[in-house]
Structures are given as C-alpha cells and as structure tokens.
Design an enzyme around this catalytic site. Structure first.
Site, PDB file in Angstrom:
ATOM      1  N   VAL A  14       0.835  -1.204   0.000  1.00 47.19           N
ATOM      2  CA  VAL A  14       0.000   0.000   0.000  1.00 47.19           C
ATOM      3  C   VAL A  14       0.874   1.260   0.000  1.00 47.19           C
ATOM      4  CG1 VAL A  14      -1.666   1.337   1.362  1.00 47.19           C
ATOM      5  CG2 VAL A  14      -1.951  -1.135   1.119  1.00 47.19           C
ATOM      6  N   GLU A 159      -7.855   2.496   2.122  1.00 48.57           N
ATOM      7  CA  GLU A 159      -7.616   2.320   0.688  1.00 48.57           C
ATOM      8  C   GLU A 159      -8.365   1.079   0.206  1.00 48.57           C
ATOM      9  OE1 GLU A 159      -5.837  -0.275  -0.620  1.00 48.57           O
ATOM     10  OE2 GLU A 159      -5.392  -1.177   1.325  1.00 48.57           O
ATOM     11  N   ASN A 220     -14.542  -5.290   2.134  1.00 52.40           N
ATOM     12  CA  ASN A 220     -13.886  -6.584   1.911  1.00 52.40           C
ATOM     13  C   ASN A 220     -14.794  -7.741   2.315  1.00 52.40           C
ATOM     14  OD1 ASN A 220     -11.613  -5.619   0.733  1.00 52.40           O
ATOM     15  ND2 ASN A 220     -10.264  -5.903   2.482  1.00 52.40           N
ATOM     16  N   CYS A 273      -5.582  -9.746   2.346  1.00 46.51           N
ATOM     17  CA  CYS A 273      -6.640  -8.858   2.848  1.00 46.51           C
ATOM     18  C   CYS A 273      -7.898  -9.602   3.269  1.00 46.51           C
ATOM     19  CB  CYS A 273      -6.970  -7.821   1.797  1.00 46.51           C
ATOM     20  SG  CYS A 273      -5.510  -6.914   1.290  1.00 46.51           S
ATOM     21  N   ARG A 340       0.453 -15.161  -0.279  1.00 48.50           N
ATOM     22  CA  ARG A 340      -0.137 -15.186   1.067  1.00 48.50           C
ATOM     23  C   ARG A 340      -1.569 -15.724   0.995  1.00 48.50           C
ATOM     24  NH1 ARG A 340       1.263  -9.233   3.024  1.00 48.50           N
ATOM     25  NH2 ARG A 340       1.080  -8.888   0.784  1.00 48.50           N
TER      26      ARG A 340
HETATM   27  C1  UGA Z   1      -9.003  -6.830  -1.982  1.00 42.86           C
HETATM   28  C2  UGA Z   1     -10.112  -5.832  -2.355  1.00 42.86           C
HETATM   29  O1  UGA Z   1     -10.679  -6.184  -3.618  1.00 42.86           O
HETATM   30  C3  UGA Z   1      -9.547  -4.405  -2.423  1.00 42.86           C
HETATM   31  O2  UGA Z   1     -10.616  -3.481  -2.675  1.00 42.86           O
HETATM   32  C4  UGA Z   1      -8.898  -4.072  -1.085  1.00 42.86           C
HETATM   33  O3  UGA Z   1      -8.309  -2.782  -1.096  1.00 42.86           O
HETATM   34  C5  UGA Z   1      -7.811  -5.095  -0.801  1.00 42.86           C
HETATM   35  O4  UGA Z   1      -8.399  -6.413  -0.761  1.00 42.86           O
HETATM   36  C6  UGA Z   1      -7.199  -4.758   0.534  1.00 42.86           C
HETATM   37  O5  UGA Z   1      -7.911  -4.822   1.557  1.00 42.86           O
HETATM   38  O6  UGA Z   1      -6.044  -4.305   0.571  1.00 42.86           O
HETATM   39  P1  UGA Z   1      -7.039  -8.051  -3.331  1.00 42.86           P
HETATM   40  O7  UGA Z   1      -6.786  -8.835  -2.076  1.00 42.86           O
HETATM   41  O8  UGA Z   1      -5.895  -7.453  -4.055  1.00 42.86           O
HETATM   42  O9  UGA Z   1      -8.063  -6.840  -3.041  1.00 42.86           O
HETATM   43  O10 UGA Z   1      -7.743  -9.055  -4.353  1.00 42.86           O
HETATM   44  P2  UGA Z   1      -9.172  -9.252  -5.025  1.00 42.86           P
HETATM   45  O11 UGA Z   1      -9.097  -8.891  -6.441  1.00 42.86           O
HETATM   46  O12 UGA Z   1     -10.241  -8.646  -4.224  1.00 42.86           O
HETATM   47  O13 UGA Z   1      -9.301 -10.836  -4.940  1.00 42.86           O
HETATM   48  C7  UGA Z   1      -9.315 -11.498  -3.669  1.00 42.86           C
HETATM   49  C8  UGA Z   1      -9.480 -12.973  -3.854  1.00 42.86           C
HETATM   50  O14 UGA Z   1     -10.795 -13.283  -4.300  1.00 42.86           O
HETATM   51  C9  UGA Z   1      -8.525 -13.615  -4.867  1.00 42.86           C
HETATM   52  O15 UGA Z   1      -8.012 -14.808  -4.341  1.00 42.86           O
HETATM   53  C10 UGA Z   1      -9.413 -13.877  -6.065  1.00 42.86           C
HETATM   54  O16 UGA Z   1      -8.965 -14.985  -6.822  1.00 42.86           O
HETATM   55  C11 UGA Z   1     -10.744 -14.175  -5.398  1.00 42.86           C
HETATM   56  N1  UGA Z   1     -11.912 -13.923  -6.279  1.00 42.86           N
HETATM   57  C12 UGA Z   1     -12.222 -12.657  -6.650  1.00 42.86           C
HETATM   58  C13 UGA Z   1     -12.688 -14.982  -6.706  1.00 42.86           C
HETATM   59  O17 UGA Z   1     -12.422 -16.168  -6.369  1.00 42.86           O
HETATM   60  N2  UGA Z   1     -13.777 -14.725  -7.513  1.00 42.86           N
HETATM   61  C14 UGA Z   1     -14.106 -13.464  -7.889  1.00 42.86           C
HETATM   62  O18 UGA Z   1     -15.127 -13.308  -8.619  1.00 42.86           O
HETATM   63  C15 UGA Z   1     -13.307 -12.404  -7.458  1.00 42.86           C
END
Ligand code: UGA
Length: 446
Positions: A14, A159, A220, A273, A340
């Site tokens: 971040v 964020e 989240n 996250c 992670r």
């Molecule tokens: C997430 C949030 O989307 C962000 O808005 C937030 O800022 C961030 O956490 C944080 O708290 O710092 P991130 O962890 O980078 O972001 O990843 P995501 O794109 O949200 O995906 C999270 C998980 O969900 C991944 O393992 C992804 O594969 C899974 N996922 C996501 C699914 O299995 N299906 C989906 O339709 C979407």
C-alpha cells in the site's frame, strides 16, 4: 500545491504504491521503513514485489528526485502530511495485530515533538473501528507532547486498491472515504485529493473515524461473501446434471441489484486482505457482543473450497499415489507474485498428503513457492514443461497466459488428458469435444 512534502510510513504494497503515485503527480515523497534492506533496494530502483508498472513509476520517481526511501524517521518533522501504511496482520486467534500501527504513531509523534509543522497524520492501514480515536491519536499526543486539533490533525482514509491493479486503483478510485473528528483535517485531505485527481475526482464520503474504518472492513467482507456465496451455489450445481454455475452467475449478474463482479466461482479467495480482514471483523464482533454468523460462514465456506481440487482429481484418477499432477498458477490471483493465503498452498499440501508427485508453474510466484515448498515439489520453467507427462492438471490461478493453452496442447503434453479447471477459464464443451476428461468447479455431471 497546498501540501507538498509527504512522508509515507511503511513501504509495503500500500505505502509504496501511494508513494510512487504521489511522486508521479509532483509531490516530494519521503518513504520511511524500518527494513534497511528494503530501503536500500528501493533506493537502487529495485521493486520488492511484482506489480504492473511499479518499476517504471519507481524509476521515474527516483530519477526526478521526488522519492527518497530512508530508515531515518526524523525526515518527517518537516512534512505537511504523514501516511501510516504499515501492516496489520492477524494474531493467532484471528484478532488484529495493531502493534506496527501503534509503533508508527509513536515514531511520528516523536518526530513532531520539536516541529513547527501542523502535520496531518493519515491512517491508510486497515484498522478496526476505534483505532484512530483510541490508539493512534493518544499515541501521537503522548509522544509529541502536543495536542491533536491544535498542533496536528488525524484522519482515517482507508484504501480499496487491488493487487495487480494497484496503480490504476490509486489513480482512479471508485470513491474516497475520509473520517475524522476534525472537519478542518478532512477538508485539508480532500484538497490534496482534489489536486491529485483533478477532473477525475471521485465521489467522497466525509464521516467519523469509525465509519471510515468500518467501511473498509465492510467492503472486503461483502466482496468475500459474494465470492463464497457463488462458490456455495457452485457446490450445488456440481451435483445437478447439466447445471453450470458460470451461466447461473451470468444470469444473476445481469440483475442490476446484484452486478456481475466478484461472481466468479473458483477454488476460493486468498491474499493478504480478505482472510485477515474477515477474521478481524468476526473477532471484533464477538468482542463487542455480536455473533457475525454470515461473515463466519463466508470464511468457513472458503476454507473448504481448495480441497475441491484434490477431490476432483481423486474422482478422476482414483488413488493419487505416485500420480504426476501439474499445478498451473500459484499466486493468490493473477498479476501478482503474492502467495499469502493462496489456495495453491492447501491444494499442493493435499496432493502431497495423497502421495502425488507435484510439478508447478506460475509466471511470477516461483520464487515465493520455493520458499514455501522447497524440494517437496518440482518447479517447471513454463506451462508446457509443467504439463509434460502429467496424469492430471489443476488450474489454480487464472493467469491470462493459461487461457491461451489449447485442448490439443494438453493432449499432446500430458500422459492422461485430465484437466481440473479451478477458475473456470476454459470452455467445457470445447475441451470435452477434444477428448479431455474435463472437470471444473461448479460444473454439473454431463
Ligand atoms: C481486496 C479488495 O478487492 C480491495 O478493494 C482491497 O483494497 C484489498 O483487498 C485490501 O484490503 O487491501 P485483493 O486482495 O488485491 O483486493 O484481491 P481481489 O481482487 O479482491 O481478490 C481477492 C481474492 O478473491 C482472490 O483470491 C481472487 O482470486 C478471489 N476472487 C475474486 C474470486 O475467487 N472470484 C471473484 O469473482 C473475485
């Protein structure tokens, strides 16, 4: 510009992204971190993790002298604004570890002791409601021997950036949330973001510390629950002939009240996250006398999800002992090297426990994977090599590179063309028509 000199405390995913994006917009950014090795690498222009466009942004910031990384916190005393962006990991019981945030607040406080600056301290780290008011502000006051409001100000400004899209999300956020008990502080931070985003300024919520902090967790928790929800429907669809969760998700996603995002069924969510934030929210709720059953169910649904890959492999091959399994994709999602809480970890451990031989490939996360699995598994140097002589392939992360793999390639390379699509990347009818024994999350029996 109003606020010109900015310190970022904590140069993780971040903080570093914030720092280079602010530098790109012309601010003078000082980055503080306690990790001297990280600071040295950054000063040399080396990025500590993979994130699209980060190397270019860092190189430009260094070249224009707009970013300096340091282990010396005293550089903060002349800054207009200090961001706190240190980590807030989970403790063993799932509660949040606020020790780094507290330490950062104390460090900032000490740098403000003899400063004449009316500094704005902005909390970016994800912290449980009440932290800015009851922990950060008092720590700053104690250590600086000055008063919040009169001598410095505090804002909570969560964020919402995603890994793999972090720079884009920082430059074009959906919204900005600023919480404080000091209206002048909110105004000052809003002014910075108005300058930063210009004509693209997004909707803004001005509110209390606690609402800002809770908004982050709720965001989240909602997204993770949405994914767990569709994974639950996937479990139902898998038992209904001719059903497919992908089409069902498309059908409900077109309902404007639901929306199509975060409805991709798969082997579960991971990362730094969702797992940590949902656990922290469940623990916090318990502590304050509420049983957050729905969120706890999203977590337990997710915990079971990766095992589905091992189950599908066993259904296809019988015993996995001595079978050669190719795992494509290791990072918790595409476009990052972050492993992670990646679902690939329990999948690989599950396969090894069944006596399988595992070969893996990921475009970015092989270095991370070696640290986790050492010589218990084999590491390929590309997707094709990974598939070589495999009895089964499990697709665990939907990197765009894997989408390009044709059914013929699987047939040509593998000993047995058994494909388990854990991320719904491929067209089942195309793969089946080509002669592949194709299984997928959320896909009912033929
Ligand atoms: C997430 C949030 O989307 C962000 O808005 C937030 O800022 C961030 O956490 C944080 O708290 O710092 P991130 O962890 O980078 O972001 O990843 P995501 O794109 O949200 O995906 C999270 C998980 O969900 C991944 O393992 C992804 O594969 C899974 N996922 C996501 C699914 O299995 N299906 C989906 O339709 C979407």
């Amino acid at each position: 510009m109003g606020l010109e000199r900015i310190t970022v405390f904590g140069l993780g995913r971040v903080g570093l992204i914030m720092a280079v994006c602010l530098a790109k917009r012309g601010y003078e950014v000082l980055g503080f971190d306690v990790d001297s090795n990280l600071v040295e690498r950054l000063q040399d222009g080396e990025t500590p993790f993979y994130e699209p466009n980060l190397s270019e942004y860092l190189a430009a910031a260094l070249q224009k002298n707009r970013f300096t990384a340091t282990t010396d916190p005293s550089i903060n005393s002349r800054s207009d604004l200090a961001y706190i962006s240190v980590g807030t990991p989970s403790l063993a019981d799932g509660t949040i570890d606020l020790s780094y945030v507290e330490e950062a607040a104390k460090t900032i406080g000490r740098t403000l002791r003899d400063s004449r600056q009316h500094q704005l301290v902005v909390v970016k780290s994800t912290v449980t409601p009440g932290t800015a008011r009851n922990l950060i502000k008092p720590a700053l006051e104690r250590e600086s021997k000055r008063s919040a409001g009169t001598d410095f100000a505090v804002c909570s400004n969560p964020e919402f950036l995603r890994e793999g899209n972090a720079i884009h999300d920082t430059e074009f956020p959906d919204r900005i949330v600023i919480g404080s008990d000091d209206p002048a502080a909110i105004e000052k931070l809003e002014k910075l973001y108005r300058e930063f985003h210009g004509a693209q300024f997004p909707p803004i919520i001005r509110t209390s510390f606690e609402n800002a902090e809770l908004t982050k967790y709720t965001n989240n928790a909602f997204l993770a629950t949405k994914v767990s929800f569709i994974n639950c429907i996937a479990g139902i669809a898998e038992r209904i002939p001719h059903a497919d969760v992908k089409t069902v998700a498309e059908g409900i996603g077109l309902d404007g009240r639901i929306g199509s995002k975060f409805l991709n069924a798969g082997l579960g969510w991971g990362g730094s996250c969702f797992p940590k934030d949902l656990s922290a929210l469940v623990s916090l709720s318990k502590k304050i006398g509420y049983d957050a059953e729905l969120i706890a169910a999203a977590v337990s649904t997710n915990r079971k999800q990766p095992h589905k890959a091992v189950e599908l492999a066993k259904q296809a091959l019988g015993s996995l002992a001595e079978k050669q399994i190719a795992v494509l994709g290791l990072s918790f999602k595409p476009e990052t090297d972050d492993m992670r809480e990646a679902v690939s970890i329990p999948i690989i451990n599950g396969l090894l426990a069944e006596g399988a031989k595992v070969t893996v490939w990921d475009p970015e996360a092989i270095v991370e994977a070696r640290q986790i699995f050492g010589d218990r598994i084999e590491y390929a140097t590309g997707a094709l090599e990974c598939l070589e002589q495999a009895d089964c392939c499990i697709l665990a992360t939907e990197w765009v590179q894997f989408k390009k793999l044709r059914p013929e390639t699987f047939i040509e390379k593998m000993r047995e063309p058994v494909v388990i699509d854990g991320r719904r990347l491929y067209d089942p009818s195309e793969f089946r028509a080509a002669g592949i024994r194709f299984r997928a999350v959320g896909l009912g029996p033929d």
